[in-house]
Motif scaffolding. Structure first.
Motif, PDB file in Angstrom:
ATOM      1  N   TRP A 149       0.616  -1.162  -0.536  1.00 10.67           N
ATOM      2  CA  TRP A 149       0.278  -0.512  -0.516  1.00 10.67           C
ATOM      3  C   TRP A 149       0.908   1.489  -0.219  1.00 10.67           C
ATOM      4  CZ3 TRP A 149       0.579   3.121   4.368  1.00 10.67           C
ATOM      5  CH2 TRP A 149       1.339   2.445   5.013  1.00 10.67           C
ATOM      6  N   GLU A 150       1.995   1.399   0.548  1.00 10.80           N
ATOM      7  CA  GLU A 150       2.794   2.486   0.672  1.00 10.80           C
ATOM      8  C   GLU A 150       3.441   3.297  -1.408  1.00 10.80           C
ATOM      9  OE1 GLU A 150       6.832   0.913   2.170  1.00 10.80           O
ATOM     10  OE2 GLU A 150       5.499   0.930   4.001  1.00 10.80           O
ATOM     11  N   ALA A 151       3.246   2.127  -1.611  1.00  5.00           N
ATOM     12  CA  ALA A 151       2.918   2.485  -3.602  1.00  5.00           C
ATOM     13  C   ALA A 151       1.342   3.390  -4.232  1.00  5.00           C
ATOM     14  CB  ALA A 151       3.306   1.455  -4.443  1.00  5.00           C
ATOM     15  N   GLY A 152       0.256   3.522  -2.980  1.00  2.00           N
ATOM     16  CA  GLY A 152      -0.138   4.091  -3.103  1.00  2.00           C
ATOM     17  C   GLY A 152      -1.772   2.805  -3.498  1.00  2.00           C
ATOM     18  N   GLU A 153      -2.671   2.625  -2.268  1.00  4.71           N
ATOM     19  CA  GLU A 153      -3.845   1.771  -2.122  1.00  4.71           C
ATOM     20  C   GLU A 153      -4.304   2.025  -3.253  1.00  4.71           C
ATOM     21  OE1 GLU A 153      -5.088   1.161   1.959  1.00  4.71           O
ATOM     22  OE2 GLU A 153      -4.122   3.565   1.959  1.00  4.71           O
ATOM     23  N   GLY A 154      -4.250   1.529  -4.504  1.00  7.01           N
ATOM     24  CA  GLY A 154      -4.937   1.388  -5.849  1.00  7.01           C
ATOM     25  C   GLY A 154      -5.671   0.387  -6.022  1.00  7.01           C
ATOM     26  N   GLY A 155      -6.917   0.128  -6.543  1.00 10.92           N
ATOM     27  CA  GLY A 155      -7.622  -0.844  -6.726  1.00 10.92           C
ATOM     28  C   GLY A 155      -7.838  -0.932  -8.227  1.00 10.92           C
ATOM     29  N   PHE A 156      -8.742  -1.683  -8.591  1.00 12.23           N
ATOM     30  CA  PHE A 156      -8.624  -1.778 -10.047  1.00 12.23           C
ATOM     31  C   PHE A 156      -9.684  -0.436 -10.534  1.00 12.23           C
ATOM     32  CE2 PHE A 156     -10.749  -3.367 -13.785  1.00 12.23           C
ATOM     33  CZ  PHE A 156      -9.365  -3.764 -14.622  1.00 12.23           C
ATOM     34  N   ASN A 157      -9.703   0.279 -11.740  1.00 11.17           N
ATOM     35  CA  ASN A 157     -10.287   1.029 -11.957  1.00 11.17           C
ATOM     36  C   ASN A 157     -11.725   0.118 -12.913  1.00 11.17           C
ATOM     37  OD1 ASN A 157     -11.790   3.309 -13.132  1.00 11.17           O
ATOM     38  ND2 ASN A 157      -9.756   4.962 -13.291  1.00 11.17           N
ATOM     39  N   PHE A 158     -12.307   0.126 -11.807  1.00 12.70           N
ATOM     40  CA  PHE A 158     -13.631  -0.849 -12.433  1.00 12.70           C
ATOM     41  C   PHE A 158     -14.204  -0.044 -13.285  1.00 12.70           C
ATOM     42  CE2 PHE A 158     -13.161  -2.707  -8.386  1.00 12.70           C
ATOM     43  CZ  PHE A 158     -12.294  -3.391  -9.230  1.00 12.70           C
ATOM     44  N   ASP A 159     -14.568   1.554 -12.773  1.00 12.61           N
ATOM     45  CA  ASP A 159     -15.264   2.726 -13.868  1.00 12.61           C
ATOM     46  C   ASP A 159     -14.969   2.950 -15.582  1.00 12.61           C
ATOM     47  OD1 ASP A 159     -17.332   2.627 -11.736  1.00 12.61           O
ATOM     48  OD2 ASP A 159     -16.853   4.641 -11.640  1.00 12.61           O
ATOM     49  N   TRP A 160     -13.650   2.910 -15.240  1.00  9.84           N
ATOM     50  CA  TRP A 160     -13.099   3.168 -16.092  1.00  9.84           C
ATOM     51  C   TRP A 160     -13.114   1.778 -17.260  1.00  9.84           C
ATOM     52  CZ3 TRP A 160      -9.277   0.085 -18.267  1.00  9.84           C
ATOM     53  CH2 TRP A 160      -8.155   0.264 -19.611  1.00  9.84           C
ATOM     54  N   ASP A 161     -12.942   0.222 -16.810  1.00  9.59           N
ATOM     55  CA  ASP A 161     -13.079  -0.667 -17.209  1.00  9.59           C
ATOM     56  C   ASP A 161     -13.546  -0.750 -17.722  1.00  9.59           C
ATOM     57  OD1 ASP A 161     -12.017  -3.591 -18.165  1.00  9.59           O
ATOM     58  OD2 ASP A 161     -13.625  -3.986 -16.828  1.00  9.59           O
ATOM     59  N   GLU A 162     -15.306  -0.533 -17.055  1.00 11.80           N
ATOM     60  CA  GLU A 162     -16.870  -0.348 -17.861  1.00 11.80           C
ATOM     61  C   GLU A 162     -17.095   0.417 -18.562  1.00 11.80           C
ATOM     62  OE1 GLU A 162     -18.744  -0.426 -14.666  1.00 11.80           O
ATOM     63  OE2 GLU A 162     -18.780  -2.583 -13.799  1.00 11.80           O
ATOM     64  N   GLY A 163     -16.215   1.513 -19.151  1.00 14.32           N
ATOM     65  CA  GLY A 163     -16.569   2.267 -19.697  1.00 14.32           C
ATOM     66  C   GLY A 163     -15.687   1.865 -21.619  1.00 14.32           C
TER      67      GLY A 163
END
Length: 426
Positions: free
Chosen positions: A262-276
């Motif tokens: 998480w120290e590099a950023g607690e990023g999850g998958f960008n689901f909204d972008w993917d669905e778009g």
């Protein structure tokens, strides 16, 4: 006489991955005369995929015979290659895999191949994979199962332990690692030659060389990395400075395996972008099929995935080196457990898939990766036995999990959500 074969593509109705696979199938004449069976669960989406495949087949002159069916069992009769790319309610369940652990204080990244999310990916995915594989054992026992679905390493490990079906997992992570290195050293990616071994999404680049001169690029990487943009891959670069080797294919993937990812950023998958993006792809497909748009030029170029390269190499006995494949270890990497799924170069020919050993990993790197091997082993056992007790144990040895109470709470909640998909595989 030209060699022909039967290829079954399970998950062909996926708009995004379907197009990627079609790009490779229809940008070559290597498979002319062969039968391609497209399999999907949704008849309407499958029919659309079939229309796209037939259009590209005609446009390219690839010469494949194309069939479509929702009857995946019958499709497997006589198959020599089975390409698998399915997911269970992919975005809805993956989003929950990401959100629920965070609610209980688990700081994790991505939630797909490591951490609590990967456990539930494993629990709901393996039963479906074993449905396919058990039917293959009856209908096409000599076929090669080519897996693209995640969690890639855990699927390959489970099949290595509990099936005799020949299996290889394919992933483009090695190229993501190469591209990152190329950016830092200031060379075109095609100029950078890498050899890597380790785990899926967590390889160690044992060699980095200039393809033109053969020069070792590690000294240049160490020099250039010091002053490169500090926002670029900070986790991977911290590991590079600590261990001396470039590990993995980006902070999001490597971070899944680390307590400090998480120290590099607690990023999850960008689901909204993917669905778009999926909606855009589906609109393009509809426009092409309706004659409102031309076939995009890139639909008839290779995607960079390696499934068709593997199939053609086996079919035509080419002894083709594939940069990276996920296989059951059995001492290919001698200082990782034998019962692990590892990612190494492989050679493909008529006899099948032959892992290429690059020897032992640097000892500290092997110890770092062994932690994750242990997690994967327990997660696979939890899935194949549908055991909530083993699932808890898998969480409690995962370095991403920092609380027994949180582990129990997220397990209870996500187990109930995934209960319709969890069942014994053996």
């Amino acid at each position: 006489m030209t060699a022909v074969t039967k290829i079954v593509f399970i998950g062909a109705s996926s708009a995004s991955f379907g197009i990627s696979m079609f790009r490779d199938l229809f940008s070559t004449h290597d498979l002319a005369g062969s039968t391609l069976v497209l399999v999907g669960r949704h008849a309407e989406r499958l029919a659309r995929a079939g229309r796209v495949a037939k259009l590209l087949n005609e446009k390219s002159g690839a010469g494949l015979k194309i069939e479509c069916t929702t009857d995946w069992r019958a499709a497997l009769d006589g198959a020599e290659f089975v390409v698998h790319s399915t997911a269970i309610e992919r975005n809805r369940l993956w989003r929950l895999d990401w959100e629920v652990p965070r609610k209980y204080g688990i700081r994790h990244t991505l939630g797909e191949n490591g951490g609590p999310g990967a456990l539930f990916f494993t629990l709901r995915t393996l039963p479906v994979v074993f449905d396919f594989v058990r039917e293959m054992e009856r209908r096409c026992p000599n076929a090669l199962f080519i897996n693209f679905s995640n969690p890639e390493g855990r699927i390959v490990l489970a099949l290595g332990l509990y099936s005799r079906i020949r299996t290889v997992g394919l992933c483009h992570g090695i190229f993501l690692a190469r591209d990152a290195v190329a950016s830092i050293v200031g060379l075109l990616p095609e100029r950078v030659d890498v050899w890597g071994a380790g785990l899926n999404h967590f390889q160690c680049l044992t060699q980095i060389r200039d393809r033109a001169t053969g020069a070792d690029l590690y000294p240049l990487l160490r020099e250039k990395e010091r002053d490169f943009d500090p926002k670029f891959s900070p986790l991977t670069r911290n590991l590079f400075r600590a261990f001396g080797y470039w590990l993995g294919c980006g902070d999001g993937h490597v971070g899944e395996y680390m307590a400090y990812g998480w120290e590099a950023g607690e990023g999850g998958f960008n689901f909204d972008w993917d669905e778009g993006e999926r909606a855009k792809t589906e609109k393009t497909i509809d426009d092409v099929l309706a004659g409102r748009a031309e076939i995009p030029w890139w639909w008839l170029t290779e995607s960079g995935e390696r499934a068709v390269t593997v199939i053609a190499a086996v079919l035509h006995n080419r002894k083709q080196l594939i940069e990276s494949g996920v296989v059951y270890n059995q001492q290919v990497i001698p200082n990782l457990p034998a019962n692990a799924a590892v990612e190494v170069p492989v050679m493909a020919d008529t006899a099948g898939i032959h892992p290429v050993s690059l020897g032992p990993l640097p000892d500290p790197v092997a110890k770092l990766m062994t932690v994750q091997v242990n997690v994967q082993q327990l997660a696979v056992e939890a899935a194949v036995h549908a055991s909530k007790e083993l699932a808890l144990q898998a969480l409690l040895i995962d370095p991403v999990v920092n609380s027994v109470a949180a582990a129990r709470s997220l397990l209870d909640e996500l187990w109930e959500i995934n209960r319709p998909h969890i069942r014994k595989c053996v």
